[in-house]
Design a protein around this motif. Structure first.
Motif, PDB file in Angstrom:
ATOM      1  N   UNK A   1      10.681   8.792  -2.403  1.00 59.91           N
ATOM      2  CA  UNK A   1      10.678   7.331  -2.305  1.00 59.91           C
ATOM      3  C   UNK A   1      10.963   6.898  -0.872  1.00 59.91           C
ATOM      4  N   UNK A   2      11.886   7.570  -0.227  1.00 61.72           N
ATOM      5  CA  UNK A   2      12.211   7.193   1.151  1.00 61.72           C
ATOM      6  C   UNK A   2      11.008   7.356   2.071  1.00 61.72           C
TER       7      UNK A   2
ATOM      8  N   UNK B   1       6.061   0.666  -3.815  1.00 66.45           N
ATOM      9  CA  UNK B   1       4.891   1.558  -3.842  1.00 66.45           C
ATOM     10  C   UNK B   1       3.603   0.756  -3.679  1.00 66.45           C
ATOM     11  N   UNK B   2       3.485  -0.359  -4.414  1.00 60.92           N
ATOM     12  CA  UNK B   2       2.265  -1.164  -4.312  1.00 60.92           C
ATOM     13  C   UNK B   2       2.158  -1.836  -2.949  1.00 60.92           C
TER      14      UNK B   2
ATOM     15  N   UNK C   1       1.037   3.896  -8.646  1.00 60.89           N
ATOM     16  CA  UNK C   1       2.254   4.038  -9.445  1.00 60.89           C
ATOM     17  C   UNK C   1       2.267   5.343 -10.236  1.00 60.89           C
ATOM     18  N   UNK C   2       1.105   5.981 -10.383  1.00 61.31           N
ATOM     19  CA  UNK C   2       1.032   7.243 -11.111  1.00 61.31           C
ATOM     20  C   UNK C   2       1.301   8.446 -10.213  1.00 61.31           C
TER      21      UNK C   2
ATOM     22  N   UNK D   1       4.556  -7.063  -6.002  1.00 65.07           N
ATOM     23  CA  UNK D   1       5.300  -7.751  -7.049  1.00 65.07           C
ATOM     24  C   UNK D   1       6.607  -8.270  -6.464  1.00 65.07           C
ATOM     25  N   UNK D   2       7.443  -8.886  -7.292  1.00 69.37           N
ATOM     26  CA  UNK D   2       8.681  -9.474  -6.813  1.00 69.37           C
ATOM     27  C   UNK D   2       9.826  -8.478  -6.756  1.00 69.37           C
ATOM     28  N   UNK D   3      11.017  -8.999  -6.420  1.00 71.01           N
ATOM     29  CA  UNK D   3      12.222  -8.199  -6.476  1.00 71.01           C
ATOM     30  C   UNK D   3      12.759  -7.702  -5.153  1.00 71.01           C
TER      31      UNK D   3
END
Length: 372
Positions: free
Chosen positions: A45-46, A254-255, A30-31, A198-200
Motif C-alpha cells: 500500500x505504501x 488505489x483508484x 482494486x483487484x 472516491x471520498x474519505x
C-alpha cells in the motif's frame, strides 16, 4: 417530456459534479493482489501512496520544497485542520458560493480564532482578496480556485501580505487546470472530482511556510488543544512515510493513483486541461446559441472548465428535466441546492468523453424541442 431515442443517449451518462466518473480501469485496480484488505503501513500500500504522490508532483508541477500531504477525511476535515494548525489568529476569506462560505464558517466557529473577515460576492461572480491592514491581524487568506456550487473559477494568486499564508480550495479543479503553486501555501482537495476517485481523504500541497506554521502552532508551549485527527504535523510525518495517521480509504488511494497515472499518460496537465476546456466550451457555446438557455456565469473568464452551470430561461423546470434525463440513464446534472433560478450543472471532467458531452446536449435539445 418525450421518451428519448436510445440511439441519442451517451455511452456513459455520468455528468455529476461530485462524485464524478470512475473509470473501469480504476475499478479493476482494486483487484490487485495484496492491496485491499491489507495494512496501510505495509509495503504494497505504501508503494501505491508513493506513486500517487509522485504522480501528483508531475501532474501539478509541484515546486521543490513543497510536500504532498494526505489526511483522513475530505476537504471539510482539512478546513478544521487549517483552523487548528494554519491560522494563527485570524483569516480573511473570499466567498462566492457554498464551499468558500463553509470554510469561513469553520473559522467563525473556532473558539481560539478572532472573527474572520469575509469578502462576499453573489453567486455567479467572484471577489479578489486584497491585503488587510496590520491592525486587523490577518495571518491567512483563503478562497476557492473553483467554486463547485456555482461554476465560478478564480485566478490563483498570492495575497501580498508579509507573513500571511494563502490557502486555496482546489477540490473540484485540482488535476484539471494548470496552477502556479508558488503562489499558494496550501492547495488542498478531495479525490472524487477530476481525480475521479472516491471520498474519505484529503490531499494538500503544502509550502515550506505552511509546514513551518503548522509546526510552530502545534509546538507552542501552553498552546491550543489540537486533536490528533486534525494535526497537520501528524499528517505530514505520516505522509513522509507514505501512509496516513489512521487506516485510510484504501480504495480511494488505489483508484486515485491509477487515475493520476492515466492523466500523466494522456499528456499531463496540458492535454488534460485542453480536454476539459473543450468539453466545457461545448456546453457554454451550446447554451449561448440556444434561445432558451444561457450560462449562469456571465463573465466568460470566470466560467469553470469542469463545472458548467446553465440557466433555462423558459417555462421548463430544470429539476423536472434532470429527473427525466435520470430516468434515461443521464444522471446528476441538477443544480447545487439554492443556486440559480432554474439551473443545470454539468461536470466536464477529464474522464468525461467529448462524444458523451455532445450526446448529452443532443438529448437535452431533443427534450426541449418537444415541449417549447
Amino acid at each position: 417530456f418525450p421518451d428519448i431515442d436510445p440511439v441519442l443517449l451517451p455511452a456513459d451518462g455520468r455528468f455529476g459534479c461530485g462524485p464524478s466518473v470512475v473509470r473501469i480501469d480504476q475499478l479493476e485496480a482494486l483487484f490487485t493482489p495484496l492491496l485491499m484488505g491489507t495494512s496501510h503501513r505495509a509495503a504494497p500500500v505504501r508503494s501505491v501512496v508513493a506513486s500517487l504522490k509522485e504522480g501528483l508532483r508531475t501532474l501539478l508541477n509541484i515546486p521543490d520544497g513543497y510536500e504532498v500531504v494526505l489526511g483522513n477525511g475530505g476537504a471539510s476535515a482539512f478546513w478544521d485542520a487549517a483552523c487548528a494548525c494554519l491560522i494563527s489568529s485570524r483569516a480573511a476569506f473570499g466567498s462566492w458560493g457554498a464551499f468558500g462560505a463553509k470554510f469561513a464558517t469553520s473559522a467563525e466557529r473556532a473558539p481560539h480564532l478572532a472573527a474572520p473577515l469575509i469578502d462576499e460576492a453573489v453567486a455567479g461572480s467572484l471577489v479578489t482578496l486584497a491585503p488587510r491592514s496590520a491592525a486587523e491581524g490577518v495571518d491567512a487568506y483563503a478562497y476557492p480556485h473553483n467554486e463547485t456550487s456555482t461554476g465560478v473559477t478564480s485566478p490563483v494568486y498570492r495575497v501580498d501580505a508579509p507573513g500571511a499564508l494563502t490557502l486555496v480550495d482546489a477540490t473540484s479543479i485540482a488535476g484539471a487546470a494548470p496552477v502556479d503553486l508558488t503562489q499558494v501555501d496550501a492547495y488542498y482537495f478531495s479525490l472524487q472530482k477530476a481525480i475521479g476517485s472516491d471520498g474519505g481523504l484529503w490531499v494538500a500541497i503544502l509550502s515550506p511556510a505552511a509546514i513551518e506554521r503548522a509546526r510552530a502552532i502545534e509546538a507552542a508551549p501552553g498552546g491550543r488543544w489540537i486533536p490528533q485527527f486534525l494535526s497537520l504535523s501528524a499528517a505530514i510525518d505520516n505522509s513522509r512515510k507514505d501512509q496516513t495517521l489512521n487506516t485510510p480509504a484504501l480504495a480511494t488511494i488505489i483508484m486515485a493513483q491509477r487515475q493520476v497515472t492515466w492523466l500523466n499518460e494522456l499528456g499531463g496537465m496540458e492535454a488534460v486541461s485542453a480536454h476539459c476546456a473543450q468539453a466545457s466550451s461545448l456546453v457554454y457555446d451550446w447554451a449561448i446559441a440556444h434561445p432558451a438557455l444561457y450560462p449562469f456565469v456571465a463573465e466568460e473568464a470566470w466560467r469553470s472548465p469542469v463545472t458548467a452551470t446553465i440557466e433555462i430561461n423558459a417555462d421548463v423546470k430544470a429539476s423536472d428535466l434532470a429527473a427525466h434525463l435520470r430516468a434515461h440513464g443521464i444522471v446528476d446534472i441538477g443544480a447545487y441546492r439554492g443556486v440559480g433560478a432554474n439551473q443545470l450543472r454539468i461536470g466536464t471532467w477529464p474522464s468525461v468523453q467529448i462524444g458523451d458531452v455532445e450526446a448529452l446536449l443532443e438529448c437535452i435539445d431533443y427534450c426541449l424541442e418537444r415541449v417549447l
